[in-house]
Design a protein around this motif. Structure first.
Motif, PDB file in Angstrom:
ATOM      1  N   SER A   1       0.829  -1.208   0.000  1.00 26.57           N
ATOM      2  CA  SER A   1       0.000   0.000   0.000  1.00 26.57           C
ATOM      3  C   SER A   1       0.861   1.254   0.000  1.00 26.57           C
ATOM      4  CB  SER A   1      -0.939  -0.006   1.204  1.00 26.57           C
ATOM      5  OG  SER A   1      -1.821  -1.105   1.164  1.00 26.57           O
TER       6      SER A   1
ATOM      7  N   HIS B   1      -1.835  12.272  -1.351  1.00 25.86           N
ATOM      8  CA  HIS B   1      -2.048  10.942  -0.771  1.00 25.86           C
ATOM      9  C   HIS B   1      -1.739  10.897   0.725  1.00 25.86           C
ATOM     10  CE1 HIS B   1      -2.482   9.785  -4.891  1.00 25.86           C
ATOM     11  NE2 HIS B   1      -1.193   9.915  -5.176  1.00 25.86           N
TER      12      HIS B   1
ATOM     13  N   SER C   1      -4.151   8.895   3.232  1.00 27.09           N
ATOM     14  CA  SER C   1      -4.045   7.429   3.213  1.00 27.09           C
ATOM     15  C   SER C   1      -2.779   6.962   3.908  1.00 27.09           C
ATOM     16  CB  SER C   1      -4.058   6.930   1.765  1.00 27.09           C
ATOM     17  OG  SER C   1      -5.260   7.297   1.114  1.00 27.09           O
TER      18      SER C   1
ATOM     19  N   GLU D   1      -2.913   6.961   7.773  1.00 28.77           N
ATOM     20  CA  GLU D   1      -3.590   5.831   8.406  1.00 28.77           C
ATOM     21  C   GLU D   1      -2.611   4.697   8.692  1.00 28.77           C
ATOM     22  OE1 GLU D   1      -6.858   4.648   6.021  1.00 28.77           O
ATOM     23  OE2 GLU D   1      -7.913   6.586   6.143  1.00 28.77           O
TER      24      GLU D   1
END
Length: 460
Positions: free
Chosen positions: A109, A136, A139, A142
Motif C-alpha cells: 500500500s 495521498h 491514506s 492511516e
C-alpha cells in the motif's frame, strides 16, 4: 510486392497554411495576458499540546511532498535489565502485521501511494517517519498511525526477526567507530544512557512478544509522544491526533536520571589501527554550556570541511602534527542528551604511535584551557556552528527531526534566529571554561585495536 515500399519510408512534405490575419509580430487580441499568482505567505511553525499530553507541531511550507513523523520517548535508555535490546527489536518490528494491516498489505500500500516509511532510534527517541505526495497524505497517515498505535507482535513473526538482529549486530561490530562509541557510553554511565543501541548477545532471540507489548504500553503513550508534519496543515494533524493517536493516554512513569561515573573499557584485537575515545561529562542539550562545547568542538576540529582535504584550522591536527610524523586522524567528540552529555577527543592512529597521538591531543585541550585560543578562532568556530545548523535545516529530514526533537522535549519550537543568537552569545571565557571542565572532570576512555602501546586512563 517487392516494389511497394514500407509506409515508414514514404517521403512526407508538410506545408504551412498562409496566415491571413494580422502580422506575426502583433499579439493575439482574443487572449488576455495572464498574471502569475502571488506566492503564498510563509508560515511559522505551529505547536500545540492536547489535554492528554500529546504535542503537535507543523510547518506548512506548501511543498508538493508532505512529511509526517511520530516522535516517541522510547530509546534504549528506557530499557530495563530484563528487556535489554527491546528497542532494537522494536525498530525492526515496525513493518510487521498490526491490528489494521498485514505486513504485506502495509508494504504494497505504501509503495502504491508512491510513499516511504522509515524507523530510526537513538538512546532517547524512536522516530517513525513517512513521506509522500500531498494528495495521498491522508491514506499514508492511516498506515503511520497503525504502525505506532496498533502493534500486535505475533510470536512467530517476532521469532523471524532474530536473523535480522544478528545481521545488524554483525554490521555494527565491523565498524570500529560504532564499537568505541557504544563502549564509551557503557563505561561512562551507571544506568539509562549506558544501554546499547543494539541488542546484547545474551538477549538475541530472547525478546518475546509480551516484552515488546509491555514496552509499547509503557512508552507509546500520549504524554511521551509528538506528532510533527511538514507540508501539512496544523488542523489536519490535530484531527489525526485527537482521533487515532489518543488510544493510549497518560503521562507515563517518571524517567530515571542518567548517572555519570566514568571508567574505561578496552577492546583488544589484532587491528593495527587503534581507535580511542576519551571523554568527560559535557553539557545538557539546549543549554548555554552545550553551545560552548559545540564551539570548542569546532576549534579543536570536527572533521575536514573540504572533501578529501586537510583540516588545517583544527587545533588537534596542528598540535599532533608537531608531535609525530606518523599518520593519524583526530576530531573532537560531542554528544548532548536531555540530562547529561559527553565531550572528548576521538583519535585513530597506528598501534605503535597511538600513545603519543593521544597525549598530543590532550595537550591541545589543555592549551585551550589555559586561554591559548584567539578571538579569531572563537569567531570562526561560531560561524561554522551556525552555518552547519542552517544548512541542516535545508533538508526536509533534518528539519523534521529538529522540530520533532524540540517539540518532544520542550513542547515548543525555538526559531533559527534564536538559536543563532545563543551561539553568538558564547564568549571566549565560555570556551575556556568548557575546556577546563574536560580537563578537570572525571574521564571515560574506550579503545579498540592492538593496544600494547595505548596508555591506560590513569597514565594520561
Amino acid at each position: 510486392m517487392r516494389g511497394i515500399r514500407s509506409l515508414n519510408n514514404i517521403p512526407k512534405r508538410c506545408y504551412a497554411a498562409a496566415r491571413r490575419s494580422q502580422a506575426l509580430t502583433e499579439p493575439l487580441s482574443v487572449r488576455k495576458p495572464t498574471t502569475p499568482a502571488a506566492p503564498l505567505p510563509p508560515q511559522n511553525v505551529q505547536v500545540s499540546k492536547l489535554p492528554n499530553g500529546l504535542v503537535i507541531a507543523s510547518l506548512e511550507n506548501y511543498s508538493p511532498m508532505s512529511s509526517v513523523g511520530v516522535f516517541v520517548k522510547a530509546g534504549s535508555r528506557y530499557e530495563t535489565v530484563e528487556n535489554q535490546g527491546v528497542s532494537h527489536v522494536m525498530r525492526l518490528a515496525a513493518n510487521l502485521t498490526n491490528k489494521d494491516a498485514s505486513g504485506f498489505k502495509l508494504c504494497r500500500s505504501v509503495e502504491a501511494l508512491g510513499g516511504s516509511m522509515s524507523v530510526t532510534s537513538s538512546r532517547e527517541t524512536t522516530v517513525y517517519a513517512a513521506e509522500c505526495m500531498r494528495d495521498h497524505l491522508d491514506s499514508l497517515m492511516e498506515f503511520l498511525v497503525s504502525v505506532t498505535s496498533a502493534q500486535e507482535f505475533r510470536p512467530w513473526e517476532v521469532n523471524d526477526l532474530t536473523p535480522r538482529v544478528k545481521i545488524d549486530k554483525a554490521l555494527a561490530q565491523q565498524c570500529p567507530q560504532i564499537g568505541v562509541i557504544e563502549k564509551l557510553h557503557e563505561a561512562a554511565y551507571k544506568n539509562t544512557l549506558s544501554n546499547s543501541l543494539y541488542c546484547p548477545d545474551h538477549m538475541v532471540g530472547r525478546i518475546s512478544s509480551d516484552q515488546l507489548q509491555s514496552f509499547v504500553e509503557s512508552n507509546f503513550i500520549t504524554g511521551r509522544m509528538a506528532l510533527v508534519g511538514l507540508g501539512v496543515k496544523h488542523s489536519v494533524l490535530r484531527q489525526v491526533a485527537e482521533g487515532l493517536l489518543s488510544t493510549r493516554s497518560g503521562a507515563g512513569a517518571p524517567v530515571a536520571k542518567a548517572v555519570y561515573r566514568g571508567g574505561e573499557l578496552r577492546i583488544q584485537n589484532n587491528d593495527q589501527l587503534v581507535h580511542s575515545l576519551i571523554a568527560s561529562e559535557g553539557g545538557v542539550s539546549g543549554s548555554a554550556e552545550a553551545n560552548a562545547f559545540s564551539v570548542l568542538q569546532r576549534i579543536l576540529g570536527a572533521g575536514p570541511h573540504v572533501k578529501r582535504g586537510a583540516n588545517i584550522t583544527s587545533k588537534l591536527s596542528q598540535g599532533i602534527a608537531k608531535a609525530t610524523t606518523q599518520p593519524f586522524d583526530a576530531t573532537a567528540f560531542n554528544a548532548s542528551y536531555t540530562d547529561s552529555g559527553l565531550f572528548g577527543i576521538y583519535t585513530i592512529a597506528q598501534a605503535h604511535s597511538s600513545g603519543e597521538v593521544i597525549k598530543a591531543a590532550i595537550a591541545q585541550i589543555q592549551s585551550v584551557a589555559k586561554g591559548n585560543v584567539s578571538d579569531a578562532d572563537v569567531s570562526r568556530a561560531k560561524n561554522q556552528v551556525k552555518a552547519e545548523y542552517l544548512m541542516s535545516l535545508e533538508s526536509s529530514e533534518s528539519l523534521l527531526e529538529e522540530i520533532g526533537t524540540q517539540a518532544l522535549t520542550t513542547a515548543a519550537y525555538q526559531l533559527p534566529d534564536s538559536v543563532l543568537q545563543a551561539v553568538d552569545a558564547v564568549t571566549h571565557d565560555d570556551v575556556v571554561k568548557a575546556a577546563n571542565k574536560f580537563m578537570n572532570g572525571k574521564k571515560t576512555m574506550a579503545a579498540s585495536g592492538y593496544l600494547s602501546n595505548t596508555p591506560f586512563l590513569d597514565e594520561l
